[in-house]
Design a protein around this motif. Structure first.
Motif, PDB file in Angstrom:
ATOM      1  N   ARG A 197       0.843  -1.191   0.000  1.00 13.99           N
ATOM      2  CA  ARG A 197       0.000   0.000   0.000  1.00 13.99           C
ATOM      3  C   ARG A 197       0.881   1.244   0.000  1.00 13.99           C
ATOM      4  N   VAL A 198       0.450   2.272  -0.738  1.00 12.95           N
ATOM      5  CA  VAL A 198       1.141   3.553  -0.752  1.00 12.95           C
ATOM      6  C   VAL A 198       0.335   4.522   0.091  1.00 12.95           C
ATOM      7  N   ASN A 199       0.948   5.092   1.118  1.00 14.49           N
ATOM      8  CA  ASN A 199       0.276   6.081   1.951  1.00 14.49           C
ATOM      9  C   ASN A 199       0.325   7.425   1.237  1.00 14.49           C
ATOM     10  N   VAL A 200      -0.828   7.887   0.818  1.00 15.17           N
ATOM     11  CA  VAL A 200      -0.905   9.102   0.010  1.00 15.17           C
ATOM     12  C   VAL A 200      -1.778  10.123   0.705  1.00 15.17           C
ATOM     13  N   SER A 201      -1.313  11.355   0.788  1.00 19.90           N
ATOM     14  CA  SER A 201      -2.127  12.460   1.305  1.00 19.90           C
ATOM     15  C   SER A 201      -2.536  13.323   0.121  1.00 19.90           C
ATOM     16  N   TYR A 202      -3.844  13.370  -0.166  1.00 23.84           N
ATOM     17  CA  TYR A 202      -4.325  14.080  -1.345  1.00 23.84           C
ATOM     18  C   TYR A 202      -4.748  15.504  -1.001  1.00 23.84           C
ATOM     19  N   TYR A 203      -4.286  16.449  -1.794  1.00 25.97           N
ATOM     20  CA  TYR A 203      -4.772  17.810  -1.722  1.00 25.97           C
ATOM     21  C   TYR A 203      -5.444  18.074  -3.064  1.00 25.97           C
ATOM     22  N   LEU A 204      -6.749  18.341  -3.026  1.00 29.29           N
ATOM     23  CA  LEU A 204      -7.499  18.527  -4.250  1.00 29.29           C
ATOM     24  C   LEU A 204      -7.044  19.795  -4.956  1.00 29.29           C
ATOM     25  N   TYR A 205      -7.651  20.054  -6.095  1.00 27.26           N
ATOM     26  CA  TYR A 205      -7.296  21.155  -6.974  1.00 27.26           C
ATOM     27  C   TYR A 205      -5.879  20.986  -7.505  1.00 27.26           C
ATOM     28  N   VAL A 241     -19.626  13.347  -6.353  1.00 27.93           N
ATOM     29  CA  VAL A 241     -19.561  12.582  -5.097  1.00 27.93           C
ATOM     30  C   VAL A 241     -18.111  12.427  -4.649  1.00 27.93           C
ATOM     31  N   PHE A 242     -17.242  12.123  -5.588  1.00 29.98           N
ATOM     32  CA  PHE A 242     -15.816  11.943  -5.282  1.00 29.98           C
ATOM     33  C   PHE A 242     -15.242  13.194  -4.611  1.00 29.98           C
ATOM     34  N   HIS A 243     -15.476  14.359  -5.203  1.00 28.94           N
ATOM     35  CA  HIS A 243     -14.898  15.590  -4.672  1.00 28.94           C
ATOM     36  C   HIS A 243     -15.475  15.940  -3.301  1.00 28.94           C
ATOM     37  N   ARG A 244     -16.769  15.766  -3.131  1.00 29.39           N
ATOM     38  CA  ARG A 244     -17.362  16.076  -1.824  1.00 29.39           C
ATOM     39  C   ARG A 244     -16.827  15.141  -0.738  1.00 29.39           C
ATOM     40  N   GLU A 245     -16.744  13.843  -1.064  1.00 28.30           N
ATOM     41  CA  GLU A 245     -16.266  12.856  -0.093  1.00 28.30           C
ATOM     42  C   GLU A 245     -14.836  13.161   0.353  1.00 28.30           C
ATOM     43  N   PHE A 246     -13.946  13.354  -0.613  1.00 30.59           N
ATOM     44  CA  PHE A 246     -12.540  13.512  -0.263  1.00 30.59           C
ATOM     45  C   PHE A 246     -12.212  14.914   0.230  1.00 30.59           C
ATOM     46  N   ASP A 247     -12.984  15.916  -0.182  1.00 31.05           N
ATOM     47  CA  ASP A 247     -12.798  17.245   0.371  1.00 31.05           C
ATOM     48  C   ASP A 247     -13.180  17.262   1.848  1.00 31.05           C
ATOM     49  N   PHE A 248     -14.267  16.586   2.181  1.00 30.63           N
ATOM     50  CA  PHE A 248     -14.719  16.524   3.572  1.00 30.63           C
ATOM     51  C   PHE A 248     -13.662  15.878   4.470  1.00 30.63           C
ATOM     52  N   PHE A 249     -13.186  14.696   4.084  1.00 28.14           N
ATOM     53  CA  PHE A 249     -12.238  14.001   4.942  1.00 28.14           C
ATOM     54  C   PHE A 249     -10.820  14.554   4.837  1.00 28.14           C
ATOM     55  N   GLU A 250     -10.522  15.288   3.767  1.00 25.35           N
ATOM     56  CA  GLU A 250      -9.246  16.005   3.726  1.00 25.35           C
ATOM     57  C   GLU A 250      -9.223  17.091   4.792  1.00 25.35           C
ATOM     58  N   LYS A 251     -10.363  17.781   4.983  1.00 21.56           N
ATOM     59  CA  LYS A 251     -10.447  18.801   6.021  1.00 21.56           C
ATOM     60  C   LYS A 251     -10.254  18.187   7.405  1.00 21.56           C
ATOM     61  N   GLN A 333     -19.360   5.807  15.614  1.00 20.23           N
ATOM     62  CA  GLN A 333     -18.227   5.033  15.127  1.00 20.23           C
ATOM     63  C   GLN A 333     -17.017   5.952  14.991  1.00 20.23           C
ATOM     64  N   ALA A 334     -15.864   5.460  15.473  1.00 17.51           N
ATOM     65  CA  ALA A 334     -14.644   6.263  15.481  1.00 17.51           C
ATOM     66  C   ALA A 334     -13.723   5.869  14.332  1.00 17.51           C
ATOM     67  N   CYS A 335     -12.955   6.843  13.849  1.00 19.60           N
ATOM     68  CA  CYS A 335     -11.930   6.625  12.828  1.00 19.60           C
ATOM     69  C   CYS A 335     -10.666   7.356  13.250  1.00 19.60           C
ATOM     70  N   ILE A 336      -9.533   6.854  12.802  1.00 24.33           N
ATOM     71  CA  ILE A 336      -8.247   7.494  13.073  1.00 24.33           C
ATOM     72  C   ILE A 336      -7.749   8.148  11.790  1.00 24.33           C
ATOM     73  N   PHE A 337      -7.305   9.404  11.905  1.00 29.24           N
ATOM     74  CA  PHE A 337      -6.761  10.156  10.785  1.00 29.24           C
ATOM     75  C   PHE A 337      -5.364  10.635  11.156  1.00 29.24           C
ATOM     76  N   LYS A 338      -4.490  10.671  10.155  1.00 30.62           N
ATOM     77  CA  LYS A 338      -3.141  11.205  10.423  1.00 30.62           C
ATOM     78  C   LYS A 338      -2.620  11.880   9.169  1.00 30.62           C
ATOM     79  N   ASN A 339      -1.893  12.972   9.395  1.00 35.07           N
ATOM     80  CA  ASN A 339      -1.348  13.762   8.299  1.00 35.07           C
ATOM     81  C   ASN A 339       0.031  14.238   8.706  1.00 35.07           C
ATOM     82  N   PHE A 340       1.037  14.083   7.824  1.00 31.64           N
ATOM     83  CA  PHE A 340       2.381  14.548   8.112  1.00 31.64           C
ATOM     84  C   PHE A 340       2.401  16.056   8.230  1.00 31.64           C
TER      85      PHE A 340
END
Length: 347
Positions: A197-205, A241-251, A333-340
């Motif tokens: 797996r590649v750990n990727v942090s996406y920034y839209l735009y 749907v893609f942009h809304r989903e990933f924009d939300f969780f990117e925030k 339900q809980a989730c863990i998020f991490k960002n460098f």
């Protein structure tokens, strides 16, 4: 696909066509070609790959009535097609798969076919190099590691000792009716012969930041191109749907990176401040770790900073309900998020 400096070949077919076109990349002009030999039937969602500089191999597809499993080789100099006679065990017919030449083998992954679930199998085809006098034959490959989920409509790109898989379309299970659009990157390491797996942090735009240093810079440069190619292929509804989903969780994920400079005793309050600024963008956002759970809200007081050397993972609790269940049956339900932190990304 680029076969020479000047020309690229492709097939078109939104209404199950069988025409064949070439793009001259010197003048960016399309021309329709007439080929002969064992002409493939008109089809959609087939997959093809270059064999060296003068041949193309095509496998599978959908002809409007059935999934296909035939293999054709095109000589791009003579424009003659040849159907490859393959004996022995055959992969199930499919469409929406990928086909990638790796040295002397064609690797085929995933796709949809047979009226069953979307597939997640990997097959190798030998016998494509005439000089080797090797009988064509398929072998199913079952590799260790963190294998990708079953999918179709994905992209695979080869670079060095790696094959990179990105995106695609899947389902939440063979009994489920909902769709999942993947945004993950999975690498097939040909040296260790396993999935990673590649750990990727996406920034839209358009901005993509990779927290990965084990691959070459040339290979990493391919990743944004592959990602944009997949996203451009989505329908307008799926892209929205893609942009809304990933924009939300990117925030949500960005809160983790912003916590790094803060003293430990201030981080929980920092999470709360960040969560209070985030609004749910719609009623169809799902948890990244549990696509069957639709999000109805965020527990803004639930944020817990976790321990890590180079980053601050955070655990957030959401109000969710089962996609196929009662929307009033809200659970936590809980989730863990991490960002460098930016400092560590640049080092």
């Amino acid at each position: 696909m680029d076969l020479t400096v000047r020309q690229a070949f492709t097939w078109f077919g939104s209404t199950i066509l069988g025409d064949f076109w070439v793009l001259d990349t010197d003048i960016w002009q399309w021309s329709e070609l007439t080929s002969f030999g064992d002409l493939p039937s008109p089809r959609d969602f087939a997959a093809a790959s270059a064999i060296g500089n003068h041949k193309i191999v095509m496998y599978g597809g959908w002809d409007g009535k059935k999934w296909l499993l035939d293999v054709f080789v095109l000589d791009t100099m003579s424009l003659e097609w040849r159907e490859l006679a393959v004996t022995g065990t055959l992969p199930p017919p499919r469409c929406g798969h990928t086909a990638t030449m790796v040295e002397k083998r064609l690797l085929v992954y995933g796709g949809r076919g047979g009226g069953g679930p979307i597939m997640g199998d990997l097959w190798g085809l030998k016998g494509l190099i005439e000089e080797d006098n090797e009988a064509p034959g398929w072998t199913q490959l079952k590799l260790p590691g963190q294998a990708p989920a079953a999918r179709c409509g994905h992209t695979v790109t080869s670079g060095g000792h790696y094959l990179l898989m990105f995106g695609g379309h899947g389902t939440g299970g063979w009994l489920s009716r909902y769709d999942v659009y993947y945004n993950d990157c999975v690498v097939l390491d040909r040296v260790s012969v396993q999935w990673k797996r590649v750990n990727v942090s996406y920034y839209l735009y358009g901005y993509i930041c990779f927290a990965l240093t084990s691959l070459t810079q040339e290979f990493l440069a391919l990743l944004p191109i592959v990602r944009d190619h997949i996203i451009d292929g989505y329908s307008p509804e799926a892209r929205e749907v893609f942009h809304r989903e990933f924009d939300f969780f990117e925030k949500v994920t960005t809160i983790s990176g912003a916590l790094y400079p803060l003293p430990k005793e201030e981080r929980r309050a920092g999470i709360k401040r960040g969560l209070e600024k985030i609004q749910l963008p719609g009623d169809d956002c799902y948890l990244p770790t549990a696509p069957s759970k639709l999000v109805r809200g965020i527990q803004v007081n639930s944020g817990i900073p976790l321990q890590s050397a180079a980053k601050v993972p955070i655990m957030i609790t959401f109000d969710v309900f089962d996609r196929d269940g009662d929307p009033k049956d809200i659970k936590l339900q809980a989730c863990i998020f991490k960002n460098f932190h930016e400092e560590h990304l640049m080092n």
